[in-house]
Design an enzyme around this catalytic site. Structure first.
Site, PDB file in Angstrom:
ATOM      1  CG  HIS A  36      -2.109  -0.977   0.997  1.00 29.88           C
ATOM      2  ND1 HIS A  36      -3.363  -0.602   0.592  1.00 29.88           N
ATOM      3  CD2 HIS A  36      -2.143  -2.323   1.121  1.00 29.88           C
ATOM      4  CE1 HIS A  36      -4.136  -1.690   0.509  1.00 29.88           C
ATOM      5  NE2 HIS A  36      -3.410  -2.747   0.819  1.00 29.88           N
ATOM      6  CG  ASP A  38       1.008   0.627  -5.412  1.00 29.84           C
ATOM      7  OD1 ASP A  38       0.231   0.904  -4.474  1.00 29.84           O
ATOM      8  OD2 ASP A  38       0.738  -0.211  -6.306  1.00 29.84           O
ATOM      9  N   GLY A 124      -7.917 -14.598  -7.618  1.00 26.66           N
ATOM     10  CA  GLY A 124      -8.452 -14.216  -6.316  1.00 26.66           C
ATOM     11  C   GLY A 124      -7.493 -14.488  -5.170  1.00 26.66           C
ATOM     12  CB  ALA A 125      -4.411 -16.252  -4.838  1.00 27.34           C
ATOM     13  N   GLY A 126      -4.567 -12.755  -4.787  1.00 26.66           N
ATOM     14  CA  GLY A 126      -3.707 -11.592  -4.560  1.00 26.66           C
ATOM     15  C   GLY A 126      -2.377 -11.708  -5.281  1.00 26.66           C
ATOM     16  CB  SER A 128      -0.965  -9.305  -9.897  1.00 27.01           C
ATOM     17  OG  SER A 128      -0.845  -8.461  -8.817  1.00 27.01           O
ATOM     18  CB  SER A 130      -6.780  -8.325 -12.652  1.00 28.74           C
ATOM     19  OG  SER A 130      -6.243  -7.906 -11.444  1.00 28.74           O
ATOM     20  CD  GLU A 162      -7.032  -3.611 -12.019  1.00 29.33           C
ATOM     21  OE1 GLU A 162      -7.868  -3.575 -11.103  1.00 29.33           O
ATOM     22  OE2 GLU A 162      -6.330  -4.602 -12.263  1.00 29.33           O
ATOM     23  CG  ASP A 174      -0.518  -5.373  -8.515  1.00 28.82           C
ATOM     24  OD1 ASP A 174       0.414  -5.273  -7.692  1.00 28.82           O
ATOM     25  OD2 ASP A 174      -1.721  -5.415  -8.192  1.00 28.82           O
TER      26      ASP A 174
HETATM   27  C1  GLA Z   1      -2.939  -4.411  -4.851  1.00 30.96           C
HETATM   28  C2  GLA Z   1      -2.843  -3.203  -5.805  1.00 30.96           C
HETATM   29  C3  GLA Z   1      -1.437  -2.630  -5.833  1.00 30.96           C
HETATM   30  C4  GLA Z   1      -0.915  -2.361  -4.427  1.00 30.96           C
HETATM   31  C5  GLA Z   1      -1.139  -3.568  -3.529  1.00 30.96           C
HETATM   32  C6  GLA Z   1      -0.817  -3.289  -2.082  1.00 30.96           C
HETATM   33  O1  GLA Z   1      -2.162  -5.456  -5.357  1.00 30.96           O
HETATM   34  O2  GLA Z   1      -3.235  -3.595  -7.103  1.00 30.96           O
HETATM   35  O3  GLA Z   1      -1.425  -1.460  -6.617  1.00 30.96           O
HETATM   36  O4  GLA Z   1      -1.471  -1.207  -3.891  1.00 30.96           O
HETATM   37  O5  GLA Z   1      -2.486  -4.035  -3.577  1.00 30.96           O
HETATM   38  O6  GLA Z   1       0.535  -3.066  -1.925  1.00 30.96           O
END
Ligand code: GLA
Length: 384
Positions: A36, A38, A124-126, A128, A130, A162, A174
């Site tokens: 968090h 970026d 959905g696992a974080g 990226s 997408s 996005e 990402d």
């Molecule tokens: C998601 C967002 C990124 C970043 C992270 C947290 O992956 O897409 O831009 O903010 O959360 O670091």
């Protein structure tokens, strides 16, 4: 099992009865540290991982886009020259629609195209999936149309899709790592200048990703709220972003900012510092310092930014009890579920895996999924 590239190639030929003119593949990512930060113009330290979204594409004679998502089993079709609308029936297609809207708005001339999509980035696992989809699509659409684009521009358009079309106010991390990642390196990204510095990963270290398999809920809403809270604090100090605020300044504002605002800002300010220190520790091959920085990062996300959940904290504790000071573990990504990342000497991987497989289900009733991954190049660095 065939790779996503082989899969889209074959399926494209079968479905559209013509061979793809080109195939692109963009990787997912995992962030070593800098969460968090970026969208606060700060620092991040992600790697591109060996899971990809592939896109096969061929030209059409008309101005339509016809796209098949093999993993979803659904198709979308729209006219490049008409108004491109959000489609609730095929949520994945909004990434395609969004990137096309951004490319057209910025003067790129695109041909009508048949598109086939498939990937193995866990969804959905974080990790990226997408961003991997956006970057792979942008590369395919521009190349097919004879347009040139840099990785940084592609990342900006993916992020804009996005923000403006899909409705998630994400930062640029990402998309940028999916485009510009470098094999066996993390990238220290200055999200203000978009300057990137490759940082080699220590020899003999392994990256293990553990998916908590917690159903992520309210993710976009909570994410957007964190961003608003950070922006409120930046506005209070009349600066462009939290990047420009120091801890002393924050301490001097305790009477005027709310307790929540203070904690959110403290996370971002300290996380920026930890990220730069981690880059240096990586260069020094100092896994012990990295372990400490990752632990502090996790605690800051838990207590100050409040984006972890009990199952994720449980995973972190299990891993920590195995690795001690020899490596690092923390939640990675936007939060509210998703994955933890473990960076350890290769010799500890088997012990971590068996502790997690035994203890996590007992403590949470959930099954973890483990991925040992290698660090690969981004879609705009392949063949380098
Ligand atoms: C998601 C967002 C990124 C970043 C992270 C947290 O992956 O897409 O831009 O903010 O959360 O670091």
């Amino acid at each position: 099992m065939s790779s996503p590239v082989e899969f889209v190639e074959r399926a494209h030929s079968e479905h559209f009865e013509c061979d793809p003119e080109l195939i692109t593949a963009a990787p997912g990512r995992v962030n070593l540290i800098g969460e968090h930060t970026d969208y606060n113009d700060g620092f991040v330290l992600p790697v591109a991982i060996s899971y990809h979204t592939a896109v096969a594409i061929s030209r059409r004679d008309d101005r339509n886009i016809v796209a098949n998502a093999l993993d979803e089993g659904t198709q979308t079709q729209f006219d490049l020259d008409a108004d491109i609308a959000f489609d609730v029936a095929t949520p994945w297609s909004n990434y395609l629609r969004g990137v096309i809207v951004e490319l057209l708005r910025n003067g790129y001339r695109l041909s009508g195209a048949n598109i086939t999509i498939s990937g193995n980035v866990p969804m959905g696992a974080g990790l990226s999936s997408s961003a991997a989809l956006e970057i792979s699509l942008i590369r395919a659409l521009t190349q097919l149309s004879g347009e040139t684009i840099t990785g940084i521009e592609a990342a900006r358009f993916g992020q804009a899709a996005e923000n403006n079309f899909v409705g998630c106010n994400c930062g640029i991390m990402d998309q940028l790592i999916s485009a510009e990642g470098l094999e066996n390196h993390a990238l220290l990204i200055d999200c203000r200048s978009l300057d990137t510095q490759p940082v080699p990963l220590p020899a003999d270290s392994a990256l293990l990703i553990i998916n908590s398999n917690v159903q992520r809920k309210l993710v976009d809403g909570e994410y957007n709220l964190r961003r608003q809270q950070c922006e409120q604090v930046a506005r209070h100090f009349a600066v462009a972003a939290l990047r420009d605020v120091g801890l002393e300044q924050l301490a001097a504002a305790t009477a005027v900012l709310t307790e929540v605002q203070l904690r959110r800002a403290r996370h971002v300010i300290t996380e920026n510092d930890r990220t730069q220190q981690t880059a240096q520790a990586l260069r020094d091959g100092d896994l012990v310092s990295i372990g400490k920085l990752m632990a502090d990062s996790h605690e800051s996300m838990r207590a100050d930014f409040e984006i972890t959940v009990p199952e994720i904290d449980c995973l972190v504790d299990i891993v920590k009890s195995v690795i001690g000071p020899s490596g690092g573990v923390r939640m990675t990504g936007g939060g509210f579920g998703g994955c933890v990342l473990v960076l350890v000497p290769q010799s500890l991987v088997a012990d971590v895996a068996s502790a997690v497989t035994n203890q996590y289900p007992q403590q949470t009733g959930l099954q973890p999924t483990l991925f040992e991954c290698s660090v690969v190049s981004g879609a705009f660095n392949q063949g380098v």
